[in-house]
Write an enzyme that holds these catalytic residues in place. Structure first.
Site, mmCIF file in Angstrom:
data_model
loop_
_atom_site.group_PDB
_atom_site.id
_atom_site.type_symbol
_atom_site.label_atom_id
_atom_site.label_comp_id
_atom_site.label_asym_id
_atom_site.label_seq_id
_atom_site.Cartn_x
_atom_site.Cartn_y
_atom_site.Cartn_z
ATOM 1 N N SER A 121 -2.960 -4.115 8.122
ATOM 2 C CA SER A 121 -2.705 -3.003 9.091
ATOM 3 C C SER A 121 -2.396 -3.992 10.451
ATOM 4 O O SER A 121 -2.972 -3.499 11.627
ATOM 5 C CB SER A 121 -3.609 -1.960 9.074
ATOM 6 O OG SER A 121 -3.410 -1.412 7.973
ATOM 7 N N SER A 142 -11.908 -9.300 0.461
ATOM 8 C CA SER A 142 -11.346 -8.241 1.368
ATOM 9 C C SER A 142 -12.640 -7.520 1.726
ATOM 10 O O SER A 142 -13.287 -7.063 0.916
ATOM 11 C CB SER A 142 -10.344 -7.441 0.808
ATOM 12 O OG SER A 142 -9.619 -6.814 1.839
ATOM 13 N N ASN A 143 -12.688 -7.104 3.116
ATOM 14 C CA ASN A 143 -13.534 -6.138 3.761
ATOM 15 C C ASN A 143 -14.766 -6.474 3.420
ATOM 16 O O ASN A 143 -15.638 -5.788 3.070
ATOM 17 C CB ASN A 143 -13.451 -4.831 3.270
ATOM 18 C CG ASN A 143 -11.763 -4.230 3.267
ATOM 19 O OD1 ASN A 143 -11.270 -4.227 4.499
ATOM 20 N ND2 ASN A 143 -11.194 -3.975 2.160
ATOM 21 N N TRP A 199 0.787 -1.222 -0.157
ATOM 22 C CA TRP A 199 0.042 -0.038 -0.075
ATOM 23 C C TRP A 199 0.840 1.009 -0.127
ATOM 24 O O TRP A 199 0.670 2.252 -0.774
ATOM 25 C CB TRP A 199 -0.860 0.043 1.259
ATOM 26 C CG TRP A 199 -1.973 1.069 1.394
ATOM 27 C CD1 TRP A 199 -2.589 1.797 0.453
ATOM 28 C CD2 TRP A 199 -2.427 1.390 2.587
ATOM 29 N NE1 TRP A 199 -3.248 2.823 0.950
ATOM 30 C CE2 TRP A 199 -3.408 2.339 2.363
ATOM 31 C CE3 TRP A 199 -2.339 1.038 3.979
ATOM 32 C CZ2 TRP A 199 -4.197 2.958 3.410
ATOM 33 C CZ3 TRP A 199 -3.179 1.799 4.955
ATOM 34 C CH2 TRP A 199 -4.068 2.548 4.428
ATOM 35 N N HIS A 255 -11.446 -6.185 -3.811
ATOM 36 C CA HIS A 255 -10.844 -5.337 -2.780
ATOM 37 C C HIS A 255 -11.800 -5.142 -1.360
ATOM 38 O O HIS A 255 -11.851 -4.870 -0.477
ATOM 39 C CB HIS A 255 -10.320 -4.417 -3.377
ATOM 40 C CG HIS A 255 -9.214 -3.282 -2.621
ATOM 41 N ND1 HIS A 255 -8.445 -2.600 -3.336
ATOM 42 C CD2 HIS A 255 -9.193 -3.511 -1.441
ATOM 43 C CE1 HIS A 255 -7.603 -2.089 -2.014
ATOM 44 N NE2 HIS A 255 -8.091 -2.546 -1.024
ATOM 45 N N GLN A 275 -9.488 -10.995 3.463
ATOM 46 C CA GLN A 275 -8.379 -9.866 3.813
ATOM 47 C C GLN A 275 -9.194 -9.067 4.632
ATOM 48 O O GLN A 275 -9.721 -8.068 4.243
ATOM 49 C CB GLN A 275 -7.728 -9.356 2.845
ATOM 50 C CG GLN A 275 -6.568 -8.489 3.013
ATOM 51 C CD GLN A 275 -5.630 -8.068 2.518
ATOM 52 O OE1 GLN A 275 -5.310 -6.673 2.317
ATOM 53 N NE2 GLN A 275 -5.355 -8.786 1.246
ATOM 54 N N LEU A 309 -0.350 -3.517 12.650
ATOM 55 C CA LEU A 309 0.303 -2.463 13.496
ATOM 56 C C LEU A 309 -0.718 -1.461 13.568
ATOM 57 O O LEU A 309 -0.310 -0.301 13.880
ATOM 58 C CB LEU A 309 1.498 -2.160 13.158
ATOM 59 C CG LEU A 309 2.617 -3.200 13.039
ATOM 60 C CD1 LEU A 309 4.281 -2.750 12.621
ATOM 61 C CD2 LEU A 309 2.949 -4.025 14.382
ATOM 62 N N TYR A 342 -3.642 1.048 -5.335
ATOM 63 C CA TYR A 342 -2.521 1.477 -4.485
ATOM 64 C C TYR A 342 -1.647 2.722 -5.617
ATOM 65 O O TYR A 342 -1.359 2.400 -6.536
ATOM 66 C CB TYR A 342 -1.605 0.518 -3.969
ATOM 67 C CG TYR A 342 -2.460 -0.324 -2.985
ATOM 68 C CD1 TYR A 342 -3.501 -0.224 -2.533
ATOM 69 C CD2 TYR A 342 -1.854 -1.414 -2.533
ATOM 70 C CE1 TYR A 342 -4.377 -0.794 -1.474
ATOM 71 C CE2 TYR A 342 -2.249 -2.402 -1.657
ATOM 72 C CZ TYR A 342 -3.540 -1.893 -1.090
ATOM 73 O OH TYR A 342 -4.120 -2.768 -0.131
HETATM 74 N N1 LIG Z 1 -7.372 -4.820 1.795
HETATM 75 C C1 LIG Z 1 -7.626 -3.693 2.328
HETATM 76 O O1 LIG Z 1 -8.380 -2.793 2.235
HETATM 77 C C2 LIG Z 1 -6.300 -3.004 2.853
HETATM 78 C C3 LIG Z 1 -6.178 -1.712 3.775
HETATM 79 C C4 LIG Z 1 -5.122 -1.331 4.094
HETATM 80 C C5 LIG Z 1 -3.858 -2.200 4.094
HETATM 81 N N2 LIG Z 1 -3.765 -3.162 3.405
HETATM 82 C C6 LIG Z 1 -2.704 -4.080 3.317
HETATM 83 O O2 LIG Z 1 -2.261 -4.283 4.503
HETATM 84 C C7 LIG Z 1 -0.761 -3.847 4.242
HETATM 85 C C8 LIG Z 1 -0.086 -3.370 5.667
HETATM 86 O O3 LIG Z 1 -0.928 -2.037 5.837
HETATM 87 P P1 LIG Z 1 -0.269 -1.059 6.793
HETATM 88 O O4 LIG Z 1 0.810 -0.545 6.131
HETATM 89 O O5 LIG Z 1 -1.216 -0.261 7.350
HETATM 90 O O6 LIG Z 1 0.302 -1.997 7.930
HETATM 91 P P2 LIG Z 1 1.093 -1.886 9.303
HETATM 92 O O7 LIG Z 1 2.230 -2.524 9.423
HETATM 93 O O8 LIG Z 1 0.128 -1.903 10.511
HETATM 94 O O9 LIG Z 1 1.704 -0.290 9.216
HETATM 95 C C9 LIG Z 1 2.778 0.165 8.703
HETATM 96 C C10 LIG Z 1 3.106 1.483 8.951
HETATM 97 O O10 LIG Z 1 3.664 1.604 10.408
HETATM 98 C C11 LIG Z 1 4.568 2.544 10.400
HETATM 99 N N3 LIG Z 1 5.604 2.029 11.624
HETATM 100 C C12 LIG Z 1 5.803 2.858 12.460
HETATM 101 N N4 LIG Z 1 6.555 2.303 13.319
HETATM 102 C C13 LIG Z 1 6.860 1.019 12.924
HETATM 103 C C14 LIG Z 1 7.598 -0.177 13.608
HETATM 104 N N5 LIG Z 1 8.210 0.000 14.549
HETATM 105 N N6 LIG Z 1 7.775 -1.192 12.886
HETATM 106 C C15 LIG Z 1 6.750 -1.318 11.469
HETATM 107 N N7 LIG Z 1 6.003 -0.289 10.933
HETATM 108 C C16 LIG Z 1 6.225 1.013 11.831
HETATM 109 C C17 LIG Z 1 5.252 2.214 9.062
HETATM 110 O O11 LIG Z 1 6.208 3.309 8.637
HETATM 111 P P3 LIG Z 1 7.499 3.042 8.116
HETATM 112 O O12 LIG Z 1 7.158 2.674 6.786
HETATM 113 O O13 LIG Z 1 8.286 4.248 8.059
HETATM 114 O O14 LIG Z 1 8.446 1.894 8.829
HETATM 115 C C18 LIG Z 1 4.152 2.323 8.176
HETATM 116 O O15 LIG Z 1 3.663 3.471 8.046
HETATM 117 C C19 LIG Z 1 -0.892 -2.827 3.050
HETATM 118 O O16 LIG Z 1 0.598 -2.633 2.555
HETATM 119 C C20 LIG Z 1 -1.770 -3.670 2.181
HETATM 120 O O17 LIG Z 1 -1.188 -4.664 1.343
HETATM 121 C C21 LIG Z 1 -5.113 -3.742 2.795
#
Ligand SMILES: NC(=O)c1ccc[n+]([C@@H]2O[C@H](COP(=O)([O-])OP(=O)(O)OC[C@H]3O[C@@H](n4cnc5c(N)ncnc54)[C@H](OP(=O)(O)O)[C@@H]3O)[C@@H](O)[C@H]2O)c1
Length: 302
Positions: free
Chosen positions: A212, A160-161, A26, A130, A182, A214, A57
């Site tokens: 997400s 997803s969702n 993402w 999605h 998802q 985290l 994305y």
């Molecule tokens: N199906 C859907 O509708 C949907 C919606 C949202 C996401 N997704 C999928 O889920 C994936 C993950 O979502 P997400 O990016 O929100 O996941 P996440 O792993 O919960 O969050 C990642 C974010 O946390 C930050 N972060 C801050 N401290 C961190 C640490 N210590 N370690 C790791 N990350 C840290 C990262 O910044 P840095 O990059 O600076 O480390 C990044 O911006 C997406 O890439 C996508 O493939 C799907």
């Protein structure tokens, strides 16, 4: 401490084996293709072989627009073709900004064609809808998705969702070709535990892909008011005990449910990918897991 429930072994996704941690795209919006390639290499070397992206994305996180993340990923894959078959390449379609959801046969066919072209691949391993299009009958959607598989352009399909009822309705027409769902799931977003999503996964043998894990970074932000301070404290105390970071404990929490979710992590920093991989070593027992739930919800369990 009693038995640890954290399960970091590979998951089964249809016919494939996938790591318990997966690389999410993402936020994969770097302008530097070398940097983007190094990030993908790190993820794959850590066993994060499921790579999750979507046609939409690139519209946020400083991307250059719809399709731009798939295009970047395609360029990165083209530079390392030997990696392609090691990857379980997952993308999504069905969101069209302004509509906003269209899973009609024509729309999804166009979306799939465009994703294949941007990614520069012959087939997609996991094609996901999605978000649910409330105005496409599940039988029509099932026929469309089955035609993708029959044509050899898609190996497996997921959603997803979606609600539990939407998943059931699609599954009734699609059968075992549906392999995954998802949902959002993390220590700060617990709905799949009780809204039937994970129960349905265990009933129908679907693989849950937790997005997400985290909380999109909210769990790491001490100033984020949407996360209860008690939750951060609980994660930090477990982190000290286990000798890892708070983020690792949060990922380990996701991996502990018996439906065997995999965590799609979203960091764009190689060092953070390496750190998150240490979640596999974390041991959390039932007492720890319920403590996280209570701290997240701020309500004692009955
Ligand atoms: N199906 C859907 O509708 C949907 C919606 C949202 C996401 N997704 C999928 O889920 C994936 C993950 O979502 P997400 O990016 O929100 O996941 P996440 O792993 O919960 O969050 C990642 C974010 O946390 C930050 N972060 C801050 N401290 C961190 C640490 N210590 N370690 C790791 N990350 C840290 C990262 O910044 P840095 O990059 O600076 O480390 C990044 O911006 C997406 O890439 C996508 O493939 C799907």
């Amino acid at each position: 401490m009693s038995e640890s429930l954290v399960d970091a072994a590979p998951r089964r996704l249809g016919s494939r084996s996938v790591g318990a941690l997966s690389f999410g795209c993402w936020r994969f919006t770097s302008r530097d293709i070398g940097e983007a390639g190094a990030l993908l290499d790190t993820a794959l070397e850590l066993g994060m072989n499921l790579v999750d992206t979507a046609d939409v994305y690139g519209l946020d996180w400083n991307g250059t627009g719809f399709g731009s993340v798939e295009a970047l990923l395609g360029a990165v894959i083209a530079e390392r073709p030997a990696r392609r078959e090691a990857m379980v390449l997952a993308t999504k379609g069905g969101i069209i900004p302004g509509v906003p959801y269209d899973s009609s046969p024509g729309a999804l066919r166009s979306a799939l064609d465009a994703s294949l072209a941007r990614l520069g691949v012959e087939h997609i391993d996991l094609y996901q809808v999605h978000r649910p299009d409330l105005f496409t009958h599940p039988e029509v959607l099932a026929d469309t998705l089955r035609s993708f598989i029959d044509s050899g352009r898609v190996s497996m399909v997921g959603v997803s969702n979606v609600t539990v009822a939407q998943t059931r309705a699609l599954r009734a027409h699609l059968g075992n070709a549906l392999v995954s769902t998802q949902p959002e799931f993390s220590a700060v977003h617990l709905e799949p535990l009780r809204d039937g999503t994970f129960d349905l996964c265990m009933e129908l043998d679907l693989t849950p892909l937790a997005w997400s894990p985290l909380g999109g970074g909210r769990l790491l932000d001490d100033n984020d008011a949407s996360v209860r301070p008690e939750l951060r404290l609980a994660l930090d105390e477990l982190a000290v005990r286990e000798g890892v970071s708070r983020a690792c404990i949060a990922i380990a929490f996701v991996l502990a449910h018996p439906s065997r979710p995999l965590a799609i992590v979203g960091t764009q920093q190689p060092d953070r990918l390496r750190e998150l991989a240490r979640a596999a070593q974390v041991q959390l027992d039932r007492t720890d897991l319920y403590r996280v739930i209570v701290a997240s919800e701020g309500m004692p369990l009955p």
